[in-house]
Design an enzyme around this catalytic site. Sequence first.
Site, mmCIF file in Angstrom:
data_model
loop_
_atom_site.group_PDB
_atom_site.id
_atom_site.type_symbol
_atom_site.label_atom_id
_atom_site.label_comp_id
_atom_site.label_asym_id
_atom_site.label_seq_id
_atom_site.Cartn_x
_atom_site.Cartn_y
_atom_site.Cartn_z
ATOM 1 N N LYS A 1 69.325 19.441 106.233
ATOM 2 C CA LYS A 1 69.153 18.812 107.539
ATOM 3 C C LYS A 1 70.418 19.067 108.351
ATOM 4 C CE LYS A 1 68.466 14.398 109.845
ATOM 5 N NZ LYS A 1 68.075 12.998 109.720
ATOM 6 N N LYS B 1 65.227 21.314 108.226
ATOM 7 C CA LYS B 1 65.067 20.610 109.495
ATOM 8 C C LYS B 1 66.255 20.878 110.398
ATOM 9 C CE LYS B 1 64.994 16.007 111.344
ATOM 10 N NZ LYS B 1 65.288 14.636 111.123
ATOM 11 N N SER C 1 61.685 16.755 117.387
ATOM 12 C CA SER C 1 61.386 16.233 118.725
ATOM 13 C C SER C 1 61.773 17.198 119.844
ATOM 14 C CB SER C 1 62.077 14.887 118.916
ATOM 15 O OG SER C 1 63.473 15.001 118.712
ATOM 16 N N TYR D 1 54.829 16.623 115.656
ATOM 17 C CA TYR D 1 54.243 15.715 116.644
ATOM 18 C C TYR D 1 52.969 16.301 117.241
ATOM 19 C CZ TYR D 1 58.825 13.742 115.941
ATOM 20 O OH TYR D 1 59.943 13.223 115.334
HETATM 21 C C1 PBG Z 1 66.847 9.872 110.816
HETATM 22 C C2 PBG Z 1 66.051 10.984 111.372
HETATM 23 C C3 PBG Z 1 66.267 11.758 112.529
HETATM 24 C C4 PBG Z 1 65.151 12.591 112.642
HETATM 25 C C5 PBG Z 1 64.332 12.335 111.559
HETATM 26 N N1 PBG Z 1 64.913 11.358 110.772
HETATM 27 C C6 PBG Z 1 67.316 11.701 113.557
HETATM 28 C C7 PBG Z 1 68.703 12.049 113.276
HETATM 29 O O1 PBG Z 1 69.090 12.420 112.169
HETATM 30 O O2 PBG Z 1 69.485 11.906 114.205
HETATM 31 C C8 PBG Z 1 64.902 13.564 113.755
HETATM 32 C C9 PBG Z 1 63.481 13.910 114.001
HETATM 33 C C10 PBG Z 1 63.199 14.567 115.288
HETATM 34 O O3 PBG Z 1 64.095 14.916 116.081
HETATM 35 O O4 PBG Z 1 62.006 14.773 115.544
HETATM 36 N N2 PBG Z 1 68.116 10.178 110.381
#
Ligand code: PBG
Length: 324
Positions: free
Chosen positions: A195, A248, A274, A313
């Site tokens: 991530k 991700k 997102s 989404y």
């Molecule tokens: C929680 C989390 C995040 C996302 C999924 N789980 C945000 C982040 O790490 O700031 C992002 C998902 C998205 O942008 O669609 N930590």
Amino acid sequence: MQFPEYRGRRLRKNENLRRLVRETKLSVDHLVYPLFAVPGKSVKKPINSMPGQFQMSVDYIAKEAREAFDLGIPAILLFGLPSKKDEQASGAFAKEGIVQQAVRRVKNEVPDMVVITDVCLCEYTSHGHCGIIEKGQVHNDMTLDVLAETALSQVKAGADMVAPSAMMDGQIAAIREVLDENALDDIPIMAYSAKYASAFYGPFREAADSAPQFGDRKAYQMDPANADEAIREISLDVSEGADIIMVKPALPYLDVICRAKQEFDLPLAAYNVSGEYAMIKAAAQLGWLDEEKTMLESLTAIRRAGADIIITYWAKQFAQLLKK
Ligand code: PBG
């Protein structure tokens, strides 16, 4: 083979020929639909930066889950916005926490839907970081206990699978251990293994009200410049007991998805985040891109790169498109 004996255009002549030789297929079977639960009743509040997505109270979450399930979507991923945030993220593991309530409601009304819960603290902490703060820093090992407790409470509420996303070292082992100790050894873990500290999460932070109040997430999420490190992170999660691994975001990291698919034999998920969604929605609203075609091309690209599962989404909109 070379031109003129080989002519690539021969097999592109019409749609049925193209259909015959198409390598990548999209189906609802591989999609996970993320949803945002909020306190209250009959709440369905649009998320500005994510047109078509809503913050919903648990009654609407269950309704949305039912519609998605009836369209063939096998799984949802639940996020929650608690009524109160604090330093300890107590809303994350409360028995009556917002995600716990949403899980119970969905499993009650749509029992066969696979309910996956995001295991992270950023939506529940007053400071918006993904862990417990000690001396101005996110403390790794103190956070592990809270993540484990959160995962356990979600599974006790009925979650079918947990998805830890906090990027703490050792989080998969900590969660596997607590689940196993509680005779929950049949609950799979989908690990957000690679991530990245990505600007593409911008709209999500509005959706989940989870922007960090100071600093950023670079001390725990990965540097976008690194790919070898992604392989190391995934290997660790595999050795700690991950059942599904994840990369991700998706579109800016197709190379990482491709490498992960080649190097590991576990199911691979990719999170079409997102910002990837918002970009297309915004350009489509301006008339600059064709929404359906860019959506389909994006999802196809993520599958072609090697993702077995796509968290997106677009899930419901895609499923509706197939029914047309
Ligand atoms: C929680 C989390 C995040 C996302 C999924 N789980 C945000 C982040 O790490 O700031 C992002 C998902 C998205 O942008 O669609 N930590």
